[in-house]
Design a protein around this motif. Structure first.
Motif, PDB file in Angstrom:
ATOM      1  N   SER A 630       0.521  -0.961  -0.100  1.00 15.06           N
ATOM      2  CA  SER A 630      -0.308  -0.049  -0.114  1.00 15.06           C
ATOM      3  C   SER A 630       0.831   1.066   0.282  1.00 15.06           C
ATOM      4  CB  SER A 630      -1.074   0.062   1.062  1.00 15.06           C
ATOM      5  OG  SER A 630      -2.234  -1.641   0.849  1.00 15.06           O
ATOM      6  N   ALA A 631       2.064   1.164   0.817  1.00 22.05           N
ATOM      7  CA  ALA A 631       3.040   2.577   1.214  1.00 22.05           C
ATOM      8  C   ALA A 631       3.812   2.551  -0.439  1.00 22.05           C
ATOM      9  CB  ALA A 631       3.656   2.024   2.062  1.00 22.05           C
ATOM     10  N   ARG A 632       3.796   1.400  -1.166  1.00 24.56           N
ATOM     11  CA  ARG A 632       4.283   1.875  -2.082  1.00 24.56           C
ATOM     12  C   ARG A 632       3.437   2.247  -3.238  1.00 24.56           C
ATOM     13  NH1 ARG A 632       9.921  -0.043  -2.419  1.00 24.56           N
ATOM     14  NH2 ARG A 632      10.671  -1.315  -0.491  1.00 24.56           N
ATOM     15  N   ALA A 633       2.327   1.272  -3.629  1.00 21.84           N
ATOM     16  CA  ALA A 633       1.433   2.264  -4.490  1.00 21.84           C
ATOM     17  C   ALA A 633       0.896   3.076  -4.219  1.00 21.84           C
ATOM     18  CB  ALA A 633       0.143   1.566  -4.228  1.00 21.84           C
ATOM     19  N   ARG A 634       1.001   3.980  -3.005  1.00 19.06           N
ATOM     20  CA  ARG A 634       1.163   5.757  -2.730  1.00 19.06           C
ATOM     21  C   ARG A 634       2.237   6.285  -3.215  1.00 19.06           C
ATOM     22  NH1 ARG A 634      -2.683   9.063  -0.199  1.00 19.06           N
ATOM     23  NH2 ARG A 634      -3.879   7.353   0.489  1.00 19.06           N
ATOM     24  N   GLY A 635       3.283   5.782  -3.642  1.00 18.24           N
ATOM     25  CA  GLY A 635       4.540   6.146  -3.673  1.00 18.24           C
ATOM     26  C   GLY A 635       5.332   6.870  -3.057  1.00 18.24           C
ATOM     27  N   ALA A 636       5.277   6.517  -1.642  1.00 20.90           N
ATOM     28  CA  ALA A 636       6.435   6.449  -0.711  1.00 20.90           C
ATOM     29  C   ALA A 636       7.425   6.106  -1.554  1.00 20.90           C
ATOM     30  CB  ALA A 636       5.708   5.929   0.321  1.00 20.90           C
ATOM     31  N   VAL A 637       8.495   7.270  -1.036  1.00 19.89           N
ATOM     32  CA  VAL A 637       9.593   6.964  -0.455  1.00 19.89           C
ATOM     33  C   VAL A 637      10.419   6.272   0.349  1.00 19.89           C
ATOM     34  CG1 VAL A 637      12.126   7.780  -0.658  1.00 19.89           C
ATOM     35  CG2 VAL A 637      10.319   9.053  -2.344  1.00 19.89           C
ATOM     36  N   PHE A 638      11.571   4.812   0.342  1.00 21.99           N
ATOM     37  CA  PHE A 638      11.672   4.145   1.864  1.00 21.99           C
ATOM     38  C   PHE A 638      12.674   4.062   2.089  1.00 21.99           C
ATOM     39  CE2 PHE A 638       8.264   1.272   1.678  1.00 21.99           C
ATOM     40  CZ  PHE A 638       7.464   1.780   1.024  1.00 21.99           C
ATOM     41  N   GLU A 639      13.405   3.662   2.744  1.00 20.97           N
ATOM     42  CA  GLU A 639      14.895   3.973   3.362  1.00 20.97           C
ATOM     43  C   GLU A 639      15.421   2.605   3.640  1.00 20.97           C
ATOM     44  OE1 GLU A 639      16.140   6.349   6.425  1.00 20.97           O
ATOM     45  OE2 GLU A 639      13.884   5.962   7.916  1.00 20.97           O
ATOM     46  N   ALA A 640      16.383   2.060   4.100  1.00 21.63           N
ATOM     47  CA  ALA A 640      16.845   0.753   4.072  1.00 21.63           C
ATOM     48  C   ALA A 640      16.614   1.098   5.981  1.00 21.63           C
ATOM     49  CB  ALA A 640      17.902   0.565   3.800  1.00 21.63           C
ATOM     50  N   VAL A 641      16.319   0.568   6.995  1.00 19.94           N
ATOM     51  CA  VAL A 641      16.388   0.674   8.381  1.00 19.94           C
ATOM     52  C   VAL A 641      16.977  -0.631   8.844  1.00 19.94           C
ATOM     53  CG1 VAL A 641      15.708   0.833  10.641  1.00 19.94           C
ATOM     54  CG2 VAL A 641      15.130   2.384   9.040  1.00 19.94           C
ATOM     55  N   GLY A 642      18.408  -0.875   8.547  1.00 17.86           N
ATOM     56  CA  GLY A 642      18.647  -2.544   8.553  1.00 17.86           C
ATOM     57  C   GLY A 642      18.769  -3.125   7.898  1.00 17.86           C
ATOM     58  N   GLN A 643      17.758  -4.218   8.084  1.00 12.19           N
ATOM     59  CA  GLN A 643      16.872  -4.653   6.510  1.00 12.19           C
ATOM     60  C   GLN A 643      16.074  -4.621   6.258  1.00 12.19           C
ATOM     61  OE1 GLN A 643      17.959  -8.668   7.756  1.00 12.19           O
ATOM     62  NE2 GLN A 643      20.153  -9.143   7.433  1.00 12.19           N
ATOM     63  N   TRP A 644      15.195  -3.847   6.982  1.00 11.85           N
ATOM     64  CA  TRP A 644      14.158  -3.319   7.085  1.00 11.85           C
ATOM     65  C   TRP A 644      13.720  -2.250   5.813  1.00 11.85           C
ATOM     66  CZ3 TRP A 644      10.011  -5.538   8.069  1.00 11.85           C
ATOM     67  CH2 TRP A 644       9.500  -6.389   9.671  1.00 11.85           C
ATOM     68  N   GLN A 645      12.876  -2.676   5.241  1.00  8.61           N
ATOM     69  CA  GLN A 645      12.405  -1.556   4.487  1.00  8.61           C
ATOM     70  C   GLN A 645      11.075  -0.082   4.614  1.00  8.61           C
ATOM     71  OE1 GLN A 645      12.931  -0.221   0.727  1.00  8.61           O
ATOM     72  NE2 GLN A 645      15.332  -0.778   1.569  1.00  8.61           N
ATOM     73  N   ARG A 646      11.411   0.834   4.880  1.00  7.07           N
ATOM     74  CA  ARG A 646       9.943   1.776   5.632  1.00  7.07           C
ATOM     75  C   ARG A 646      10.228   2.837   4.290  1.00  7.07           C
ATOM     76  NH1 ARG A 646      10.725   2.844  12.105  1.00  7.07           N
ATOM     77  NH2 ARG A 646       8.874   2.446  11.381  1.00  7.07           N
TER      78      ARG A 646
END
Lengths: 1009, 101
Positions: A630-646
């Protein structure tokens, strides 16, 4: 085999019959653009020699012309680049291992403009400028130029010297090939498929053991592949070889791996193997991996890795056409190639005599055997006398002639001070060094044995069996078969295999075992020219003597100072000779020197094979929350926090990060924001002892936490430093839901388990990680209650029923829910926990509702700003593992009797004045936000060496307050509120005021609505 | 790639399943408040560093999640024995660092 050679127009040095090449096939290949013919079964080296090509490269430092030295993986000179297409060019391949295929294009290296005329061969004439360690003494300064002078090595000399020296050029495009990887277990791993290895594999397999047989060459057989005299079990050796391979393939429990190098041995008999799958194919299938890494755990190991012949050390011993004697025999018998038409044999062992007689039998003129010993064995002398070969004993080699091909050897002996013997190939034979690298890596100790003139094992090691030539530095085929068979049987029986065995294969027509060999060189008389010890790194006897003169006495030091043994061949043809020269220079016994450490890999291994499939997206596991789509569909820009994508921020059309984050912050404070908090760690703590356990492991009082309430809790290390923080929520008397930071989850669980299992064994308490079981949707802002009320069931959201820091269990959108009324923004806030599989659907509904009320989703960037406005710390941002709770203005548990870390809080260093303290900062110059990490000082331009007063831990532009804000740790900061300090910057210090670490709603009234 | 026998799983497992967890048999004082600063600092930081057999802890983090003890030789890397927390440290027996398994 006959004396006849093929017509001169093609393969002029190929014999008309014999060898294992496929004469029905013909392969066209090119080397440096010149087209040649070869045969299936040829290596690039054998095909080039068949065409009379000896000059194949230029040496590393001096750019001396170099030719093919050997026929195996020990090759030091013939390094080539094979170019398959514009993306696939592999440098530094040994021509002796490259299998030719139709259309193969190979190039020599380290030469410009051409191999024949290399401009940098000037280095050979000015070689006095480049002795060992030259870069410690020359090409520096001049000092008079000051700073510019100090930079000349890096800016001027080093780039030029690096361009002139070197091997091949590494490709710079991404590797387009696939690499596979496998694990395997076996009872017996047999390393080397020569006579000893084959016999061992046979015995082990017949006994019932599972066997992996690995050999680095394209064809199993080892020394049998060039054996045309010996018969085994009454048949020619090659027939026995074929039959044995057939027999081995009939067992399901046997795996034969040709083209597979065992490159490293690791603890408890784990071995690394690399299998080359497609490099020898003209048109490999793109779906087939190029190489495969095997990680094999073997119960028993049979090491049948054979020996490597030693070159002799004499002046100018590196010219094209100067080769190892046994290798010349291999080219003769295995590839039907003669390396030259008139040979000189420089011998320090009887082995060479047999090769000389063999060459004569195939039409090669052997001008002389130059023996550096006083006398050879009777049988050897008889053999060459019968062949009509002259022998000069007690000789000293003064040097050689011929720039691009050897043309003569100059010798001194009893009858002549200097005699020049014309030739076009020189054979060197100076004994053999067993290939014991893996034995050493398995922690077997080696020591120099004078009688064998080789490094040999000191004692056997458990579960490792040496077989064949490697065990005795030579020996006959018959002896290898017997020792291999016995080793295989012993290994198999140790694992419990018990089937009866056939008898040992027997060899006849074995030549005698020639084990007499001259000592390794201690002193080499060099009147002119240079005597090479390490061909690949261009290390001479003079370099080694310079090292010892300069005080390097340990072989490890000499190795590093001269770089002998450090090239891609790792000293296979130079280590023993280096020991000899060092021993001579220091006047000690070779045995006293020990040897350098053998390290994997045995031969170079590609990065691709080691990486396998762990590339690009698969390099590291990527953890995604259930809300991610849902976040990606919304066009969110992501950052890596450890192995997580946030999700970092959700930009609308035309927004950059700053405008998006400002808008998200304003939305949270004005109406409502929705945030994905699923990455936070979650641990369920259950049992009668759960409350007591939490009380002992956190700073805060948790034993008295009411059921249905949450408390912010701080965790310390035993040393008293802030380690993690989170919310502890009491679901029942004996059940808690505990959160951790995203990055700290695994560490906190391990820390808790450590204490529960090994210290607090009196408590009945169990921990379960539920980080991935719950999706978390934070709803924060004045309209938060309005958003949730119509969606939740059975939960009264009024402030009296669910005040700040209370929790409720119920359902939302018909899905189970744990609802925590907690806030990291300072606004009315809730964290909605639902089972992960439902999280996305619940997020979508909550977001729809929020946006209908002018709310918006917000990411980690806005989350950081909002919490900083309230002065809420983030572990790892305001703390760095050296900060106490008192430093951060957090609870210190003073009233509690004991908890993990408490005792440390009263250590003198933890209570002394001047400790860093959390404060806020305001810019006084109207500029933008400070940089995080900026040091803070008392005066604007302190002298070098002044300690800082503190540093900026977090810094943002606050849309809420319309100005920059920052948090910092400042020595004794709380007492300095109101003071001015400075942040030095390159263009001048910025003036900053120390303020309280809370910028918005300091009384917290907005939390309690 | 050491093989470590987990005494709870009762199997040899490769070392990648474990995390090293420091020296074994270091008990947290039962009354930390009663320890002097020096004694407390020793508890926090002072560890033996032998060239020889060493009793240490491993956490089977990618397995059963239990903490276990091992006696390992710091030169040869042989593990002579593994045992559960609370059990007595077994005698390795071979001073040269080789194991009998």
């Amino acid at each position: 085999m006959t004396r006849e050679r093929l017509p001169a127009t093609e393969e002029p040095f190929r014999l008309a019959s014999g060898g294992r090449i496929d004469r029905t096939g013909r392969i066209t290949f090119s080397f440096d653009g010149n087209v040649y013919y070869g045969r299936p079964g040829d290596t690039l080296a054998s095909a080039l020699l068949a065409n009379g090509v000896h000059l194949v490269g230029r040496s590393f430092k001096y750019h001396r012309p170099r030719g093919i030295l050997s026929a195996g993986s020990e090759e030091s000179n013939a390094l080539v680049t094979v170019r398959r297409d514009w993306r696939r060019a592999t440098p530094n391949l040994r021509a002796t291992e490259v299998e030719i295929y139709e259309g193969l294009a190979a190039e020599s290296q380290n030469r410009w403009p051409s191999l024949e005329r290399d401009a940098a061969s000037i280095n050979d004439r000015v070689s006095g400028l480049f002795p060992a360690g030259f870069y410690y003494k020359t090409f520096m300064g001049p000092k008079s130029l000051g700073r510019a002078g100090r930079a000349t090595w890096k800016r001027l000399y080093e780039p030029a010297i690096r361009r002139m020296a070197g091997l091949g050029r590494a490709p710079i495009d991404a590797d387009p090939d696939r690499y596979a990887s496998r694990y395997a277990h076996c009872d017996v791993l047999v390393i080397g498929a020569g006579p000893a290895g084959l016999a061992a594999a046979l015995a082990a397999a017949e006994a019932g053991a599972s066997v992996i047989l690995a050999d680095e060459q394209a064809e199993p057989g080892g020394s049998l592949l060039s054996e045309t005299h010996v018969r085994i079990d009454g048949a020619p050796a090659w027939d026995w070889l074929a039959a044995t391979l057939q027999r081995l393939s009939s067992f399901d429990r046997v795996r034969v791996l040709p083209r597979t190098t065992v490159f490293g041995a690791y603890p408890d008999r784990m071995l690394g193997l690399v299998e080359r799958i497609s490099d020898h194919l003209a048109a490999p299938d793109a779906n087939v991996p190029r190489e495969r890494l095997w990680q094999v755990r073997a119960r028993e190991i049979v090491l049948a890795s054979g020996t490597i012949e030693r070159p002799l050390v004499f002046p100018d011993n590196d010219r094209p056409g100067i080769m190892l004697a046994e290798s010349v025999a291999t080219y003769l018998h295995r590839y039907a190639v003669i390396a030259g038409t008139h040979a000189v044999v420089v011998a320090a062992s009887d082995d060479a005599y047999a090769v000389a007689a063999d060459l004569v039998g195939h039409g090669v003129r052997v001008e002389r055997i130059v023996d550096v010993r006083e006398t050879a064995g009777r049988a050897a002398r008889d053999l060459v006398e019968a062949a009509g070969i002259g022998v000069t004993s007690g000789a000293v080699v003064l040097g050689t002639r011929g720039r691009r091909r050897v043309s003569a050897v100059d010798v001194a002996h009893a009858e002549a001070r200097s005699e020049s013997i014309a030739c076009d190939v020189v054979l060197m034979s100076a004994g053999r060094q067993p290939t014991l690298h893996l034995f050493s890596q398995l922690r077997g100790r080696l020591a120099w044995q004078e009688d064998r003139q080789a490094l040999m094992p000191v004692a056997a090691i458990d579960h490792v069996h040496l077989a064949g030539a490697v065990a005795v530095a030579g020996g006959t085929i018959g002896a290898a078969l017997e020792s291999g068979f016995n080793a295989g049987e012993t290994a198999a029986r140790t694992t419990g295999a018990s089937a009866a065995l056939p008898r040992v294969p027997l060899a006849d027509a074995d030549p005698p075992a020639w084990l007499e060999t001259a000592p390794a060189p201690r002193a080499v008389r060099v009147a002119r020219g240079r005597a090479f010890v390490d061909f690949q790194n261009d290390v001479t006897t003079k370099d080694i003597r310079i090292a010892t003169h300069e005080g390097f006495r340990s072989i490890e030091h000499v190795k590093r100072y001269t770089t002998t043994g450090m090239a891609t061949d790792q000293g296979k043809t130079s280590n023993v000779n280096a020991l000899g020269v060092v021993a001579g220079a220091l006047d000690v016994d070779i045995a006293a020197l020990g040897h350098t450490t053998f390290r994997p890999p045995f031969t170079p291994v590609s990065f691709g094979a080691l990486a396998g499939e762990c590339r690009n997206q698969l390099f590291d596991p990527v953890r995604l929350t259930p809300i991610d789509p849902s976040a990606r569909a919304r066009g969110a820009v992501f950052e890596a926090v450890g192995q997580w994508q946030r999700a970092r921020y959700y930009p609308r059309v035309g927004e950059d990060m700053r405008t998006a984050v400002d808008r998200e912050c304003r939305a949270v404070r004005a109406s409502v924001g929705i945030f994905d908090g699923s990455t936070l760690g979650k641990i369920e703590v259950a049992g009668p002892g759960a409350a007591e356990f939490l009380d002992r492991i956190y700073v805060n009082n948790l034993v008295n936490l009411t059921v249905g309430r949450c408390r912010y809790a701080v965790m310390l290390s035993e040393a008293g430093y802030v380690m993690d923080d989170g919310i502890v929520a009491r679901l029942a008397r004996d059940r808690f839901h505990v959160t951790t930071t995203t990055g700290g989850a695994a560490g906190v669980l391990a820390h808790m388990e450590d204490y529960l299992q090994t210290e607090f064994t009196d408590l009945q308490c169990w921990l379960t990680s539920v980080t991935e079981q719950w999706g978390v949707i934070a709803v924060q802002g004045p309209k938060a209650r309005e958003v949730l009320a119509p969606l939740v069931e059975d939960v009264d959201l009024s402030v009296s029923a669910l005040p700040h820091m209370a929790l409720a269990e119920g359902r939302i959108l018909d899905v189970p829910m744990r609802l925590f009324r907690v806030s990291f923004t300072g606004e009315l806030g809730y964290e909605v926990n639902v089972p992960a599989g439902h999280a996305r659907a619940v997020w979508d509904e909550i977001l729809k509702r929020a946006e209908a009320l002018d709310g918006a989703p917000y990411g980690t960037e806005a989350m950081h700003v909002l919490r900083a406005e309230k002065g809420y710390v983030i572990v790892g941002q305001e703390s760095d593992g050296t900060v106490t709770p008192a430093d951060l203005g957090l609870p210190t548990g003073a009233a509690k009797r004991d908890f993990v870390g408490k005792r440390s809080l009263s250590r003198p260093d933890m209570v002394k004045p001047g400790r860093p303290e959390l404060v806020g900062l305001e810019c006084m110059d109207g500029g933008g936000p400070l940089e995080e990490g900026l040091q803070l000082t008392q005066i604007p331009d302190p002298p070098a060496g002044t300690p800082a007063s503190g540093y900026v831990t977090s810094s943002y532009y606050s849309a809420t307050l319309d100005r920059p804000i920052a948090l910092a740790l400042v020595s004794g900061g709380r007492a300095r509120i109101g003071d001015t300090v400075f942040a030095p910057m390159p263009k001048g210090a910025r003036q900053v005021r120390i303020v309280a670490p809370v910028f918005y709603d300091p009384k917290g009234g907005r939390l309690h609505v | 790639m050491l093989l470590i026998r987990c005494p709870f799983c009762e199997e040899d497992r490769p070392e990648v399943e474990f995390r090293y967890a420091g020296e074994a048999h270091i008990a947290r004082p039962s009354d930390p408040a009663g320890e002097s600063d020096g004694a407390w600092a020793d508890f926090l930081y002072l560890r033996t560093n032998p060239k020889g057999w060493h009793a240490e802890r491993w956490h089977h983090v990618h397995g059963c999640g239990r903490f276990l003890n091992a006696v390992r030789h710091t030169v040869t890397d042989r593990i002579a024995a593994t045992y559960k927390p609370g059990e007595a440290r077994p005698d390795p027996g071979r001073p040269d660092g080789e194991a009998n398994r």
